[in-house]
Scaffold this motif. Structure first.
Motif, PDB file in Angstrom:
ATOM      1  N   ASP A 130     -10.245 -35.641  58.914  1.00 34.95           N
ATOM      2  CA  ASP A 130     -11.029 -34.974  59.956  1.00 34.95           C
ATOM      3  C   ASP A 130     -10.168 -33.992  60.751  1.00 34.95           C
ATOM      4  OD1 ASP A 130     -13.278 -36.371  59.180  1.00 34.95           O
ATOM      5  OD2 ASP A 130     -13.119 -37.876  60.779  1.00 34.95           O
ATOM      6  N   LYS A 131      -8.940 -34.396  61.057  1.00 38.75           N
ATOM      7  CA  LYS A 131      -8.019 -33.498  61.774  1.00 38.75           C
ATOM      8  C   LYS A 131      -7.715 -32.260  60.935  1.00 38.75           C
ATOM      9  CE  LYS A 131      -5.611 -36.933  64.590  1.00 38.75           C
ATOM     10  NZ  LYS A 131      -4.322 -37.594  64.862  1.00 38.75           N
ATOM     11  N   SER A 132      -7.562 -32.454  59.632  1.00 41.40           N
ATOM     12  CA  SER A 132      -7.291 -31.327  58.739  1.00 41.40           C
ATOM     13  C   SER A 132      -8.461 -30.346  58.725  1.00 41.40           C
ATOM     14  CB  SER A 132      -7.020 -31.829  57.319  1.00 41.40           C
ATOM     15  OG  SER A 132      -6.859 -30.752  56.425  1.00 41.40           O
ATOM     16  N   LYS A 133      -9.679 -30.891  58.640  1.00 38.42           N
ATOM     17  CA  LYS A 133     -10.868 -30.029  58.642  1.00 38.42           C
ATOM     18  C   LYS A 133     -10.980 -29.255  59.950  1.00 38.42           C
ATOM     19  CE  LYS A 133     -13.591 -32.812  55.445  1.00 38.42           C
ATOM     20  NZ  LYS A 133     -14.732 -33.717  55.291  1.00 38.42           N
ATOM     21  N   ALA A 134     -10.704 -29.912  61.066  1.00 34.41           N
ATOM     22  CA  ALA A 134     -10.773 -29.245  62.372  1.00 34.41           C
ATOM     23  C   ALA A 134      -9.716 -28.144  62.473  1.00 34.41           C
ATOM     24  CB  ALA A 134     -10.598 -30.257  63.499  1.00 34.41           C
ATOM     25  N   ALA A 135      -8.511 -28.426  62.011  1.00 32.18           N
ATOM     26  CA  ALA A 135      -7.441 -27.418  62.064  1.00 32.18           C
ATOM     27  C   ALA A 135      -7.757 -26.242  61.143  1.00 32.18           C
ATOM     28  CB  ALA A 135      -6.100 -28.038  61.691  1.00 32.18           C
ATOM     29  N   LEU A 136      -8.346 -26.522  59.994  1.00 32.35           N
ATOM     30  CA  LEU A 136      -8.707 -25.439  59.071  1.00 32.35           C
ATOM     31  C   LEU A 136      -9.807 -24.569  59.670  1.00 32.35           C
ATOM     32  CD1 LEU A 136      -7.915 -24.273  56.367  1.00 32.35           C
ATOM     33  CD2 LEU A 136      -9.645 -25.719  55.300  1.00 32.35           C
ATOM     34  N   HIS A 137     -10.764 -25.185  60.350  1.00 32.70           N
ATOM     35  CA  HIS A 137     -11.809 -24.411  61.024  1.00 32.70           C
ATOM     36  C   HIS A 137     -11.187 -23.523  62.105  1.00 32.70           C
ATOM     37  CE1 HIS A 137     -15.640 -23.322  62.796  1.00 32.70           C
ATOM     38  NE2 HIS A 137     -15.155 -23.702  63.973  1.00 32.70           N
ATOM     39  N   GLN A 138     -10.264 -24.094  62.859  1.00 32.68           N
ATOM     40  CA  GLN A 138      -9.584 -23.321  63.902  1.00 32.68           C
ATOM     41  C   GLN A 138      -8.793 -22.176  63.262  1.00 32.68           C
ATOM     42  OE1 GLN A 138      -6.647 -25.474  66.157  1.00 32.68           O
ATOM     43  NE2 GLN A 138      -6.929 -24.173  67.947  1.00 32.68           N
ATOM     44  N   HIS A 139      -8.140 -22.438  62.135  1.00 34.29           N
ATOM     45  CA  HIS A 139      -7.412 -21.381  61.416  1.00 34.29           C
ATOM     46  C   HIS A 139      -8.347 -20.235  61.046  1.00 34.29           C
ATOM     47  CE1 HIS A 139      -5.264 -19.171  58.355  1.00 34.29           C
ATOM     48  NE2 HIS A 139      -6.226 -19.484  57.499  1.00 34.29           N
ATOM     49  N   HIS A 140      -9.539 -20.584  60.550  1.00 36.00           N
ATOM     50  CA  HIS A 140     -10.495 -19.532  60.176  1.00 36.00           C
ATOM     51  C   HIS A 140     -10.897 -18.696  61.385  1.00 36.00           C
ATOM     52  CE1 HIS A 140     -11.610 -21.946  56.377  1.00 36.00           C
ATOM     53  NE2 HIS A 140     -10.738 -21.021  56.097  1.00 36.00           N
ATOM     54  N   ARG A 141     -11.056 -19.321  62.538  1.00 32.87           N
ATOM     55  CA  ARG A 141     -11.375 -18.562  63.764  1.00 32.87           C
ATOM     56  C   ARG A 141     -10.241 -17.597  64.110  1.00 32.87           C
ATOM     57  NH1 ARG A 141     -16.461 -18.663  64.069  1.00 32.87           N
ATOM     58  NH2 ARG A 141     -17.468 -20.384  65.132  1.00 32.87           N
ATOM     59  N   TRP A 142      -8.986 -18.085  64.048  1.00 35.59           N
ATOM     60  CA  TRP A 142      -7.858 -17.193  64.340  1.00 35.59           C
ATOM     61  C   TRP A 142      -7.799 -16.046  63.325  1.00 35.59           C
ATOM     62  CZ3 TRP A 142      -6.008 -17.112  68.899  1.00 35.59           C
ATOM     63  CH2 TRP A 142      -5.822 -18.261  69.656  1.00 35.59           C
ATOM     64  N   ALA A 143      -8.078 -16.331  62.068  1.00 42.04           N
ATOM     65  CA  ALA A 143      -8.067 -15.285  61.040  1.00 42.04           C
ATOM     66  C   ALA A 143      -9.177 -14.262  61.297  1.00 42.04           C
ATOM     67  CB  ALA A 143      -8.226 -15.912  59.648  1.00 42.04           C
ATOM     68  N   GLN A 144     -10.350 -14.735  61.728  1.00 35.72           N
ATOM     69  CA  GLN A 144     -11.432 -13.811  62.065  1.00 35.72           C
ATOM     70  C   GLN A 144     -11.036 -12.930  63.253  1.00 35.72           C
ATOM     71  OE1 GLN A 144     -14.439 -16.761  62.757  1.00 35.72           O
ATOM     72  NE2 GLN A 144     -15.198 -16.721  60.641  1.00 35.72           N
ATOM     73  N   ALA A 145     -10.394 -13.539  64.245  1.00 40.97           N
ATOM     74  CA  ALA A 145      -9.945 -12.777  65.418  1.00 40.97           C
ATOM     75  C   ALA A 145      -8.924 -11.727  64.997  1.00 40.97           C
ATOM     76  CB  ALA A 145      -9.342 -13.708  66.471  1.00 40.97           C
ATOM     77  N   MET A 146      -7.997 -12.110  64.137  1.00 44.66           N
ATOM     78  CA  MET A 146      -6.973 -11.171  63.663  1.00 44.66           C
ATOM     79  C   MET A 146      -7.611 -10.030  62.872  1.00 44.66           C
ATOM     80  SD  MET A 146      -3.911 -10.358  63.582  1.00 44.66           S
ATOM     81  CE  MET A 146      -3.083  -9.061  62.717  1.00 44.66           C
ATOM     82  N   THR A 147      -8.595 -10.340  62.060  1.00 44.76           N
ATOM     83  CA  THR A 147      -9.280  -9.302  61.281  1.00 44.76           C
ATOM     84  C   THR A 147      -9.983  -8.314  62.210  1.00 44.76           C
ATOM     85  OG1 THR A 147      -9.568 -10.821  59.427  1.00 44.76           O
ATOM     86  CG2 THR A 147     -11.024  -8.898  59.505  1.00 44.76           C
TER      87      THR A 147
END
Length: 189
Positions: A130-147
């Motif tokens: 569950d922690k991994s899934k949450a961190a991966l979701h957060q990673h996707h948000r940061w990647a969207q922000a960077m894009t």
């Protein structure tokens, strides 16, 4: 630039150099905005990388705990087999039935403890997952922000070349979207 002193400009290089060396307030504002967005984008990129690493580490921890649980379940199965053999031995004429009954009870007791430990490790494994899934979701948000910030920087470069005010506002708007996405990432949303 080649090693022989021959330099070829890209189609927009001359215009960018001209804008950079002029006293144009519009170009200066765009240049400052671009530098700020690049800095903010670097921070977003760092955060994205950090959360991606966290997700991978958490996933690895989940796999380790899952393997430990599997090992315990194998141990549990071994105790079950020994218990079954002891229970079968009780039925054999001429054997020490007290010994085999005690062995069967001991194996049964040991199995219960092993089962509890295996189930606890499975729960820990799921928590890491569950922690991994949450961190991966957060990673996707940061990647969207960077894009979004990268797109805003590109729009700023086009704005500098075309001197179109609406592109400047579009660049600000896309940078704002990036900031919102970064806020969502920071809030784990």
């Amino acid at each position: 630039m080649s090693g022989h002193g021959f330099h070829v400009h890209g189609p927009h290089d001359h215009e960018l150099e001209h804008a950079a060396h002029s006293n144009d307030d519009f170009a200066s504002r765009i240049a400052v905005m671009t530098a700020i967005m690049a800095t903010v984008g670097a921070l977003f990129g760092y955060q994205g990388g950090a959360t991606q690493n966290d997700a991978a580490m958490f996933k690895n921890n989940s796999a380790i705990k899952k393997t430990e649980a599997s090992n315990l379940w194998n141990h549990y199965q071994s105790k079950s087999s020994k218990q079954n053999l002891a229970e079968l031995a009780i039925e054999i004429p001429g054997v020490d039935t007290k010994k085999y009954k005690a062995d069967a009870e001991r194996y049964k007791s040991e199995k219960e403890q092993i089962k509890k430990e295996a189930e606890a490790l499975e729960k820990v494994s799921l928590d890491w997952e569950d922690k991994s899934k949450a961190a991966l979701h957060q990673h996707h948000r940061w990647a969207q922000a960077m894009t979004a910030v990268q797109i805003a920087i590109s729009l700023a470069a086009i704005t500098l070349l075309t001197k179109k005010k609406w592109l400047q506002y579009a660049s600000y708007g896309v940078a704002g979207v990036g900031a919102v996405l970064a806020g969502l990432a920071a809030l784990h949303i």
